[in-house]
Design a protein around this motif. Structure first.
Motif, PDB file in Angstrom:
ATOM      1  N   LYS A  32       0.835  -1.206   0.000  1.00 45.24           N
ATOM      2  CA  LYS A  32       0.000   0.000   0.000  1.00 45.24           C
ATOM      3  C   LYS A  32       0.867   1.254   0.000  1.00 45.24           C
ATOM      4  CE  LYS A  32      -2.928   2.376   3.244  1.00 45.24           C
ATOM      5  NZ  LYS A  32      -3.544   2.337   4.537  1.00 45.24           N
ATOM      6  N   LYS A  33       1.904   1.252   0.820  1.00 44.00           N
ATOM      7  CA  LYS A  33       2.807   2.402   0.872  1.00 44.00           C
ATOM      8  C   LYS A  33       3.480   2.630  -0.483  1.00 44.00           C
ATOM      9  CE  LYS A  33       6.737   4.303   3.342  1.00 44.00           C
ATOM     10  NZ  LYS A  33       7.738   4.124   4.383  1.00 44.00           N
ATOM     11  N   LYS A  34       3.946   1.556  -1.096  1.00 46.88           N
ATOM     12  CA  LYS A  34       4.598   1.662  -2.407  1.00 46.88           C
ATOM     13  C   LYS A  34       3.617   2.168  -3.466  1.00 46.88           C
ATOM     14  CE  LYS A  34       7.095  -0.979  -5.858  1.00 46.88           C
ATOM     15  NZ  LYS A  34       7.543  -2.283  -6.318  1.00 46.88           N
ATOM     16  N   LEU A  35       2.378   1.646  -3.417  1.00 43.96           N
ATOM     17  CA  LEU A  35       1.370   2.066  -4.391  1.00 43.96           C
ATOM     18  C   LEU A  35       1.031   3.551  -4.246  1.00 43.96           C
ATOM     19  CD1 LEU A  35      -1.011  -1.024  -4.202  1.00 43.96           C
ATOM     20  CD2 LEU A  35       0.503  -0.409  -6.093  1.00 43.96           C
ATOM     21  N   TYR A  36       0.950   4.029  -3.004  1.00 43.06           N
ATOM     22  CA  TYR A  36       0.673   5.447  -2.787  1.00 43.06           C
ATOM     23  C   TYR A  36       1.818   6.309  -3.314  1.00 43.06           C
ATOM     24  CZ  TYR A  36      -3.687   5.105  -0.180  1.00 43.06           C
ATOM     25  OH  TYR A  36      -4.995   4.900   0.172  1.00 43.06           O
ATOM     26  N   GLU A  37       3.051   5.848  -3.150  1.00 42.15           N
ATOM     27  CA  GLU A  37       4.201   6.591  -3.688  1.00 42.15           C
ATOM     28  C   GLU A  37       4.120   6.679  -5.210  1.00 42.15           C
ATOM     29  OE1 GLU A  37       7.730   4.748  -2.136  1.00 42.15           O
ATOM     30  OE2 GLU A  37       7.198   5.257  -0.066  1.00 42.15           O
ATOM     31  N   ILE A  38       3.731   5.566  -5.836  1.00 38.74           N
ATOM     32  CA  ILE A  38       3.567   5.559  -7.303  1.00 38.74           C
ATOM     33  C   ILE A  38       2.465   6.533  -7.705  1.00 38.74           C
ATOM     34  CG2 ILE A  38       2.794   4.154  -9.265  1.00 38.74           C
ATOM     35  CD1 ILE A  38       4.173   1.750  -7.820  1.00 38.74           C
ATOM     36  N   TYR A  39       1.341   6.460  -7.004  1.00 46.86           N
ATOM     37  CA  TYR A  39       0.198   7.326  -7.307  1.00 46.86           C
ATOM     38  C   TYR A  39       0.556   8.797  -7.125  1.00 46.86           C
ATOM     39  CZ  TYR A  39      -4.394   9.506  -6.934  1.00 46.86           C
ATOM     40  OH  TYR A  39      -5.470  10.326  -7.108  1.00 46.86           O
ATOM     41  N   LEU A  40       1.199   9.131  -6.004  1.00 46.11           N
ATOM     42  CA  LEU A  40       1.586  10.526  -5.767  1.00 46.11           C
ATOM     43  C   LEU A  40       2.603  11.007  -6.794  1.00 46.11           C
ATOM     44  CD1 LEU A  40       1.714  10.620  -1.874  1.00 46.11           C
ATOM     45  CD2 LEU A  40      -0.015  11.612  -3.376  1.00 46.11           C
ATOM     46  N   GLY A  41       3.509  10.128  -7.208  1.00 42.94           N
ATOM     47  CA  GLY A  41       4.459  10.480  -8.268  1.00 42.94           C
ATOM     48  C   GLY A  41       3.743  10.795  -9.567  1.00 42.94           C
TER      49      GLY A  41
END
Length: 89
Positions: A32-41
């Protein structure tokens, strides 16, 4: 994830699991943390792309200036003012 739609789909799946009362595993929390980083990027990239196309138009002269150039010019002008008026500090 290969595209933003798949990323969002997985974020929503994890959110639905959590909302249903199930605890996320440590692996799912890390995902989830990694996915949010991708999304925010992705979002940051869209905003940067949009802002790179923005132009300022001087209402008096009609001169068009790009924001980066306008900000650089403002910074240079401020530096000049500071040097000329040292008593401002």
């Amino acid at each position: 994830m290969s595209n933003i739609n798949e990323t969002l789909k997985r974020i929503n799946e994890l959110a639905a699991k959590k909302k249903s009362g199930q605890e996320l595993t440590p692996e799912e929390l890390a995902e989830k943390k990694k996915l949010y980083e991708i999304y925010l990027g992705f979002i940051r990239g869209q905003i940067t792309s949009t802002l790179d196309r923005v132009q300022f138009v001087d209402p008096k002269t009609g001169a068009i200036t790009e924001p980066k150039r306008a900000l650089r010019d403002l910074a240079l002008e401020a530096d000049k003012d500071i040097k000329e008026n040292k008593e401002i500090h």
